[in-house]
Design a protein around this motif. Structure first.
Motif, PDB file in Angstrom:
ATOM      1  N   TYR A 163       0.847  -1.197   0.000  1.00 41.63           N
ATOM      2  CA  TYR A 163       0.000   0.000   0.000  1.00 41.63           C
ATOM      3  C   TYR A 163       0.884   1.250   0.000  1.00 41.63           C
ATOM      4  O   TYR A 163       1.997   1.243   0.528  1.00 41.63           O
ATOM      5  N   GLY A 164       0.366   2.317  -0.563  1.00 40.30           N
ATOM      6  CA  GLY A 164       1.113   3.572  -0.560  1.00 40.30           C
ATOM      7  C   GLY A 164       0.297   4.697  -1.145  1.00 40.30           C
ATOM      8  O   GLY A 164      -0.757   4.471  -1.755  1.00 40.30           O
ATOM      9  N   ALA A 165       0.773   5.923  -0.965  1.00 38.71           N
ATOM     10  CA  ALA A 165       0.113   7.075  -1.575  1.00 38.71           C
ATOM     11  C   ALA A 165       0.144   6.913  -3.091  1.00 38.71           C
ATOM     12  O   ALA A 165       1.126   6.401  -3.644  1.00 38.71           O
ATOM     13  N   PRO A 166      -0.909   7.328  -3.796  1.00 35.22           N
ATOM     14  CA  PRO A 166      -0.971   7.137  -5.254  1.00 35.22           C
ATOM     15  C   PRO A 166       0.265   7.610  -6.022  1.00 35.22           C
ATOM     16  O   PRO A 166       0.753   6.871  -6.890  1.00 35.22           O
ATOM     17  N   PRO A 167       0.837   8.808  -5.720  1.00 33.28           N
ATOM     18  CA  PRO A 167       2.036   9.209  -6.474  1.00 33.28           C
ATOM     19  C   PRO A 167       3.218   8.261  -6.240  1.00 33.28           C
ATOM     20  O   PRO A 167       3.992   7.991  -7.165  1.00 33.28           O
ATOM     21  N   LEU A 168       3.330   7.753  -5.002  1.00 32.82           N
ATOM     22  CA  LEU A 168       4.432   6.834  -4.682  1.00 32.82           C
ATOM     23  C   LEU A 168       4.277   5.519  -5.430  1.00 32.82           C
ATOM     24  O   LEU A 168       5.250   4.985  -5.991  1.00 32.82           O
ATOM     25  N   ILE A 169       3.065   4.984  -5.455  1.00 38.67           N
ATOM     26  CA  ILE A 169       2.815   3.725  -6.158  1.00 38.67           C
ATOM     27  C   ILE A 169       3.101   3.882  -7.650  1.00 38.67           C
ATOM     28  O   ILE A 169       3.702   3.002  -8.283  1.00 38.67           O
TER      29      ILE A 169
END
Length: 327
Positions: A163-169
């Motif tokens: 899981y992660g913040a959308p920009p990080l993913i």
């Protein structure tokens, strides 16, 4: 597009007659807008084409850093309208806040893989590393899990989930740190423009979960008591936003004006943004939208539990706003 145009014309004619009869002055509407969100694209189109003045509306915009900040502003009475989803609206209604929802966009995320990936079907995600933009109760992730369970696959335990913040993913997907990613539609558009392949859009799996058409996950959210006392202003607001969407469907020049707001100068990304945004414009009746939302709510309630939906097992009956002419 025909349905959208017909609804807009019917609403515009009703409102024009009302304005002539009453000599209505401009109404102020306070908007809580995420600075980097697509609502800012729509508002820029509205202002650039004078649609707010045409609708006799004065739009007072407060730019915020996140959707959560918008929820706080709305609940505190510092904003009249913000963007959120019907799931949150229904949950808030169950807890006593009489909010209501009107469709804004059916654009959803997708499972993305590199162009040369050996992953060809969703079943091939077993044993792979999947990045999820958001957290464990992200709605797209829960819907994907529910779909896979229909085929006897518990993706949560049979794949490695990050899981992660959308920009990080999105960044990690580009760096090749995961086999596949599930992310918000705009980040999927970025990957698509970089050569990634859409394994499956969330909209593609909804029919298997009982939906009969495209479902608007995101909408304009406002308090129903405020809407009742500003009924004509709300109708003019909806008509105005429909006109802006029509411009963004039919006019590439309108897109050129909002290009600086998208955060990219890459022509391929801009083209994909434009196509996906247009695909997500709602074109269904409110009754059809609500019927499908009710079906998907049950799926989400079963998969996400009380942490997601709160105390209500069913979509609250007042979640969708039904008072707009032409709907």
């Amino acid at each position: 597009m025909t349905r959208l145009l017909g609804r807009t014309l019917a609403l515009a004619m009703t409102l024009a007659l009302t304005q002539v009869a009453t000599g209505r002055a401009a109404d102020a509407i306070r908007l809580a807008v995420q600075k980097t969100g697509t609502f800012s694209w729509e508002l820029a189109t509205i202002r650039a084409n004078g649609l707010d003045k045409e609708a006799d509306l004065s739009l007072e915009v407060t730019e915020l850093a996140s959707p959560e900040a918008g929820k706080i502003a709305l609940r505190a009475g510092n904003a009249n309208i913000m963007l959120s989803d019907w799931l949150w609206v229904s949950r808030e209604r169950a807890l006593g806040a009489k909010l209501t929802f009107y469709p804004y966009s059916s654009a959803l995320g997708a499972v993305m893989v590199p162009a040369a990936s050996p992953i060809k079907t969703l079943a091939d995600l077993k044993g792979r590393k999947l990045g999820v933009g958001g957290g464990p109760i992200d709605k797209s992730w829960l819907l994907l899990q529910a779909r896979m369970k229909q085929d006897g696959i518990d993706l949560k335990s049979e794949a490695t989930i990050a899981y992660g913040a959308p920009p990080l993913i999105a960044a990690k997907a580009l760096d090749g740190e995961m086999d596949a990613s599930l992310n918000f539609w705009n980040f999927c558009a970025q990957l698509e423009a970089k050569g990634f392949r859409r394994l499956a859009g969330i909209e593609d799996i909804l029919p298997k979960l009982g939906a009969k058409g495209a479902v608007s996950a995101v909408g304009y959210v406002f308090d129903e008591s405020w809407a009742a006392s500003h009924r004509e202003a709300v109708a003019r607001f909806i008509a105005m936003t429909r006109k802006a969407k029509q411009l963004l469907v039919t006019s590439d020049a309108a897109w050129e004006k909002i290009a600086p707001l998208t955060g990219t100068t890459d022509p391929a990304v801009l083209k994909t943004y434009r196509e996906r945004y247009r695909d997500g414009i709602p074109r269904r009746s409110i009754a059809d939208e609500e019927a499908d939302a009710r079906v998907l709510y049950r799926v989400l309630a079963e998969t996400g539990g009380r942490d997601l939906v709160g105390p209500a097992a069913e979509l609250d009956p007042g979640t969708f706003y039904h008072a707009v002419p032409g709907d």
